[in-house]
Design an enzyme around this catalytic site. Sequence first.
Site, PDB file in Angstrom:
ATOM      1  N   SER A 158     -12.996 -36.375  19.589  1.00 34.28           N
ATOM      2  CA  SER A 158     -11.912 -37.142  20.197  1.00 34.28           C
ATOM      3  C   SER A 158     -12.154 -37.301  21.694  1.00 34.28           C
ATOM      4  O   SER A 158     -12.882 -36.521  22.296  1.00 34.28           O
ATOM      5  CB  SER A 158     -10.582 -36.402  20.032  1.00 34.28           C
ATOM      6  OG  SER A 158     -10.308 -36.189  18.685  1.00 34.28           O
TER       7      SER A 158
HETATM    8  N1  SAH Z   1     -13.012 -30.830  16.625  1.00 33.88           N
HETATM    9  C1  SAH Z   1     -14.213 -31.638  16.570  1.00 33.88           C
HETATM   10  C2  SAH Z   1     -13.882 -33.040  16.099  1.00 33.88           C
HETATM   11  C3  SAH Z   1     -14.526 -33.312  14.844  1.00 33.88           C
HETATM   12  S1  SAH Z   1     -14.075 -34.736  13.944  1.00 33.88           S
HETATM   13  C4  SAH Z   1     -14.973 -31.620  17.867  1.00 33.88           C
HETATM   14  O1  SAH Z   1     -14.481 -31.073  18.849  1.00 33.88           O
HETATM   15  O2  SAH Z   1     -16.087 -32.126  17.906  1.00 33.88           O
HETATM   16  C5  SAH Z   1     -13.389 -33.986  12.498  1.00 33.88           C
HETATM   17  C6  SAH Z   1     -14.262 -33.024  11.780  1.00 33.88           C
HETATM   18  O3  SAH Z   1     -13.537 -32.555  10.642  1.00 33.88           O
HETATM   19  C7  SAH Z   1     -15.549 -33.601  11.226  1.00 33.88           C
HETATM   20  O4  SAH Z   1     -16.636 -32.865  11.688  1.00 33.88           O
HETATM   21  C8  SAH Z   1     -15.400 -33.467   9.714  1.00 33.88           C
HETATM   22  O5  SAH Z   1     -16.616 -33.224   9.042  1.00 33.88           O
HETATM   23  C9  SAH Z   1     -14.442 -32.287   9.604  1.00 33.88           C
HETATM   24  N2  SAH Z   1     -13.684 -32.170   8.352  1.00 33.88           N
HETATM   25  C10 SAH Z   1     -13.120 -33.159   7.636  1.00 33.88           C
HETATM   26  N3  SAH Z   1     -12.493 -32.665   6.556  1.00 33.88           N
HETATM   27  C11 SAH Z   1     -12.636 -31.307   6.621  1.00 33.88           C
HETATM   28  C12 SAH Z   1     -12.212 -30.237   5.789  1.00 33.88           C
HETATM   29  N4  SAH Z   1     -11.505 -30.433   4.673  1.00 33.88           N
HETATM   30  N5  SAH Z   1     -12.536 -28.981   6.158  1.00 33.88           N
HETATM   31  C13 SAH Z   1     -13.270 -28.746   7.283  1.00 33.88           C
HETATM   32  N6  SAH Z   1     -13.713 -29.724   8.084  1.00 33.88           N
HETATM   33  C14 SAH Z   1     -13.392 -30.988   7.775  1.00 33.88           C
END
Ligand code: SAH
Length: 244
Positions: free
Chosen positions: A92
Site C-alpha cells: 500500500s
Molecule cells: N502488508 C504487505 C502488503 C501486502 S498485499 C506489505 O507491507 O508489503 C497483501 C498480501 O496479502 C499479499 O502478499 C497476499 O499474498 C497476502 N494474502 C492474501 N490472502 C492471504 C491469506 N488468506 N493469508 C495470508 N496472506 C494473504
Amino acid sequence: MRTLLLLVLSMVANVRDATAQDAQCVRERTAMVETIKDYARSRAGVLGQQGFSERVLEAMGQAKRHLFIPERSCSIAYADRPIPIGLGQTISQPFIVALMTELAGVAPDHVVLEIGTGSGYQAAILAHLARKVCTIEIIPQLAEAATKALKDLAYDNVSVRLGDGYAGWPECGPFDAVVVTAALGQVPPPLIEQLKVGGRLVMPVGADYGTQHLTVVEKTAPDKTTTRAVVPVRFVPFMRSPSR
Ligand code: SAH
C-alpha cells in the site's frame, strides 16, 4: 601495485556512492513523512485534528521501505504511492500503511498479528512500535523474501509464517491488535476470537476489486464488538488456501 591502487580507488568511490545514495534515501524518506503528515491534516475527517501520533511518524521515518521492494530504488520507494511487489501483489501507499498502524493503536508492550506479510514493510513498521509481531503470508515466494528482508534488517521481534491467515495464529496470540492487508467481504471470526478485549482489528472490508472500506473493529467485551468504516480503499483480494 598499480592494480592495488586502482582497486582501493574504486572501493573508495563505491563507498562514496553508497553514502551519497543513503543520504538521498534519508532525504526522500523524511519528505515522505512530511507528505503523509500534511495529507492527514488536509483530511482531518480521517484521523481528527491531531493527525498521526509521533510514534507512528517516527516508525515511518525509520523503516527502510526501499529495502522491501524489488527495485530497491529510493525515488520509487518513498513516493506516496502503492508499489507492485510481484506475483500480482502490492504494498500500500505509505499514507495507508501509516493510517492502518495508527488506527490499530499499537503500544510498546503489544503483541500484533498481521495477515498478508507481502514485502514485510508493514510488519517492519509494526515491529518498531510493538513488542512482538506475528505475520502470515499465503504466497511462498513472498513469505521467503519478506523473511529474508526482515532478518537482514535485524527485525528480530517479527515471526513470519507461510499459510492462509483466515484462521489466525492462536499460538502466537492473544493479540492486542490485528492488521489485515488484503480485502474480504467480512472479518474472519477467528481473528476476532484471537483479539484481546480492548484490542482493535483494522482491515479493508468489501468486494474483490469493488468498493471496500478500511474498517476498525474494536472488541469491547468477550462477545461484543463495535465496527466503524473509516475511508474507502482499494486492496488486493484476501485469498483462501485450496486445502482448507
Ligand atoms: N502488508 C504487505 C502488503 C501486502 S498485499 C506489505 O507491507 O508489503 C497483501 C498480501 O496479502 C499479499 O502478499 C497476499 O499474498 C497476502 N494474502 C492474501 N490472502 C492471504 C491469506 N488468506 N493469508 C495470508 N496472506 C494473504
